[in-house]
Write a protein that holds these residues in place. Sequence first.
Motif, short mmCIF file in Angstrom:
data_model
loop_
_atom_site.label_atom_id
_atom_site.label_comp_id
_atom_site.label_asym_id
_atom_site.label_seq_id
_atom_site.Cartn_x
_atom_site.Cartn_y
_atom_site.Cartn_z
N MET A 1 -25.33 -87.18 63.18
CA MET A 1 -24.33 -86.89 62.16
C MET A 1 -24.22 -88.02 61.14
N GLN A 2 -24.28 -89.28 61.62
CA GLN A 2 -24.20 -90.40 60.69
C GLN A 2 -25.40 -90.43 59.76
N ALA A 3 -26.61 -90.12 60.32
CA ALA A 3 -27.80 -90.11 59.46
C ALA A 3 -27.69 -89.01 58.41
N ARG A 4 -27.18 -87.83 58.81
CA ARG A 4 -27.02 -86.73 57.85
C ARG A 4 -26.00 -87.09 56.79
N SER A 5 -24.89 -87.74 57.19
CA SER A 5 -23.87 -88.14 56.22
C SER A 5 -24.42 -89.19 55.26
N SER A 6 -25.21 -90.15 55.77
CA SER A 6 -25.80 -91.17 54.90
C SER A 6 -26.76 -90.54 53.90
N THR A 7 -27.56 -89.57 54.39
CA THR A 7 -28.48 -88.88 53.48
C THR A 7 -27.74 -88.12 52.41
N HIS A 8 -26.63 -87.47 52.82
CA HIS A 8 -25.83 -86.71 51.85
C HIS A 8 -25.23 -87.63 50.79
N HIS A 9 -24.70 -88.77 51.23
CA HIS A 9 -24.12 -89.72 50.27
C HIS A 9 -25.20 -90.29 49.35
N TYR A 10 -26.40 -90.52 49.92
CA TYR A 10 -27.49 -91.05 49.09
C TYR A 10 -27.86 -90.07 47.99
N PHE A 11 -28.06 -88.80 48.37
CA PHE A 11 -28.43 -87.81 47.36
C PHE A 11 -27.29 -87.57 46.37
N SER A 12 -26.04 -87.63 46.86
CA SER A 12 -24.91 -87.48 45.94
C SER A 12 -24.88 -88.61 44.91
N GLY A 13 -25.15 -89.83 45.39
CA GLY A 13 -25.20 -90.96 44.45
C GLY A 13 -26.33 -90.83 43.45
N VAL A 14 -27.50 -90.36 43.93
CA VAL A 14 -28.63 -90.18 43.02
C VAL A 14 -28.32 -89.12 41.97
N LEU A 15 -27.75 -87.98 42.42
CA LEU A 15 -27.41 -86.92 41.47
C LEU A 15 -26.34 -87.38 40.49
N SER A 16 -25.37 -88.15 40.98
CA SER A 16 -24.33 -88.66 40.08
C SER A 16 -24.92 -89.60 39.04
N SER A 17 -25.86 -90.45 39.48
CA SER A 17 -26.49 -91.37 38.52
C SER A 17 -27.32 -90.61 37.49
N LEU A 18 -28.05 -89.58 37.95
CA LEU A 18 -28.84 -88.77 37.02
C LEU A 18 -27.95 -88.06 36.02
N TYR A 19 -26.82 -87.54 36.50
CA TYR A 19 -25.91 -86.84 35.58
C TYR A 19 -25.33 -87.79 34.54
N ARG A 20 -24.93 -89.00 34.99
CA ARG A 20 -24.40 -89.97 34.04
C ARG A 20 -25.46 -90.37 33.01
N ALA A 21 -26.70 -90.56 33.49
CA ALA A 21 -27.77 -90.91 32.55
C ALA A 21 -28.02 -89.78 31.56
N PHE A 22 -28.05 -88.53 32.06
CA PHE A 22 -28.25 -87.39 31.16
C PHE A 22 -27.11 -87.27 30.16
N ASP A 23 -25.88 -87.46 30.63
CA ASP A 23 -24.73 -87.36 29.72
C ASP A 23 -24.77 -88.46 28.67
N ALA A 24 -25.18 -89.67 29.08
CA ALA A 24 -25.27 -90.77 28.10
C ALA A 24 -26.34 -90.47 27.05
N VAL A 25 -27.50 -89.96 27.50
CA VAL A 25 -28.56 -89.62 26.54
C VAL A 25 -28.13 -88.49 25.62
N ALA A 26 -27.48 -87.45 26.20
CA ALA A 26 -27.01 -86.33 25.39
C ALA A 26 -25.97 -86.79 24.36
N THR A 27 -25.08 -87.66 24.78
CA THR A 27 -24.07 -88.16 23.85
C THR A 27 -24.71 -88.95 22.73
N TRP A 28 -25.70 -89.79 23.08
CA TRP A 28 -26.37 -90.59 22.05
C TRP A 28 -27.12 -89.71 21.08
N VAL A 29 -27.84 -88.70 21.60
CA VAL A 29 -28.63 -87.83 20.73
C VAL A 29 -27.74 -87.03 19.80
#
Length: 415
Positions: A1-29
């Motif tokens: 369960m801990q490994a699954r939770s860590s994996t979930h948090h990792y992917f959530s952080g990656v997706l959140s970072s990608l979304y912030r990067a996309f939003d920053a690029v979209a705002t700049w463009v």
Amino acid sequence: MQARSSTHHYFSGVLSSLYRAFDAVATWVTQLSWWKFFLFAALTLIAGAILQEELFSNGEVEIAAAERAARKDAVSIVIDDSGIRFNPRNKPKPGNPDGPAVVSPPLPTVPPSVPATTPDLALPKGAQPGSDSVHIELPPQIAEELSVAIEGAVDDAAEAKVSRYHKQASTWFNSFVLLLVLALFGIKALMGGKKRAEQQTRSANAAAERESMQRQLSEAKMQMMQAQVEPHFLFNTLASVEHLIETNPPRASAMQRSLIQYLRAVLPQMRDNNLVTNLGREVDMVTAYLDLLKMRMEERLTVDMRIPDGLRSAAFPPMMLQSMVENAIKHGLECKPEGGTLKIVADVADHKLRVTVTDDGVGFGVVPSTGTGLGLPTIRERLRLLHGEAGQLHIAANSPTGVIAMVEVPYQVSR
């Protein structure tokens, strides 16, 4: 369960970072104007072409040489005047199974229909039984031409392979640059309206907050200024009442009643701290004030007040008319031995209410001021805070003597 939770948090952080990067690029463009975007796209394509040339053109010779060296390391084929010598290199030694596995060209075998005792078909001429080396004798001219042909074929094959690699990699890189530019164009075209609306909303909210804070600051500042507008004559009036009590009690009683009437008019106004009142209320307060002054100045003061009944409901800043009247009395009429006339007129012109106070006193600068100097500057500052450029105070000399002061504000009916 801990490994699954860590994996979930990792992917959530990656997706959140990608979304912030996309939003920053979209705002700049989306914040770029179209001509700046097309300039950026052109520069990106030019930079991509330069990188493509540098990355995929200069290494063709080196890659071809590496291909040829790899072939020579695998198998040794020597063509000289004596014929063809075929000898596999890097052959693993006996007992060393980990050595490099080199596949040697198969030696000619004896067909099943031919007896193995035939020497010409069992082994090529020059081959040793049990050996991997092969020597085929050829005439010198044929051996030289065959050597040149084989080297040319090997070089052509290596260059063709390198060319295919270069073309494929160059195509992928060029496609990536084009897709990047098209993606940015799509983001700007499709999300430009949304991002502009969000930016306008944020700007409007920030402007509203700034305006609200500015208004609160202005109101606090105006209330402070309004608190500075004190009835300076009050102490003189009380002194006059005390003197008349001893010399002329009936007149002292009349002055006391006028003072009470004036305080009843002015105190609620000062207690309310309203930023805007109506002209009628201001006129009533000034009338009570002038009644007191008439008892002090007697026949030296004449008042001419012309306020239409229809303008009594017009909005007007509180205590401002009294400040104008006080200024005219103190600096114009009271210091003039024979006194004079004070005229108060109100009218409307070009959707603006104009209230004019005119005196025929001593005029500008005849008597040095002994006050705080807050009268006219305070009026101007209050008008600016209330109405901006629409509120004005005009000061001019009266003919033959005296001063004309006019306050001009937008005409509005007070609630």
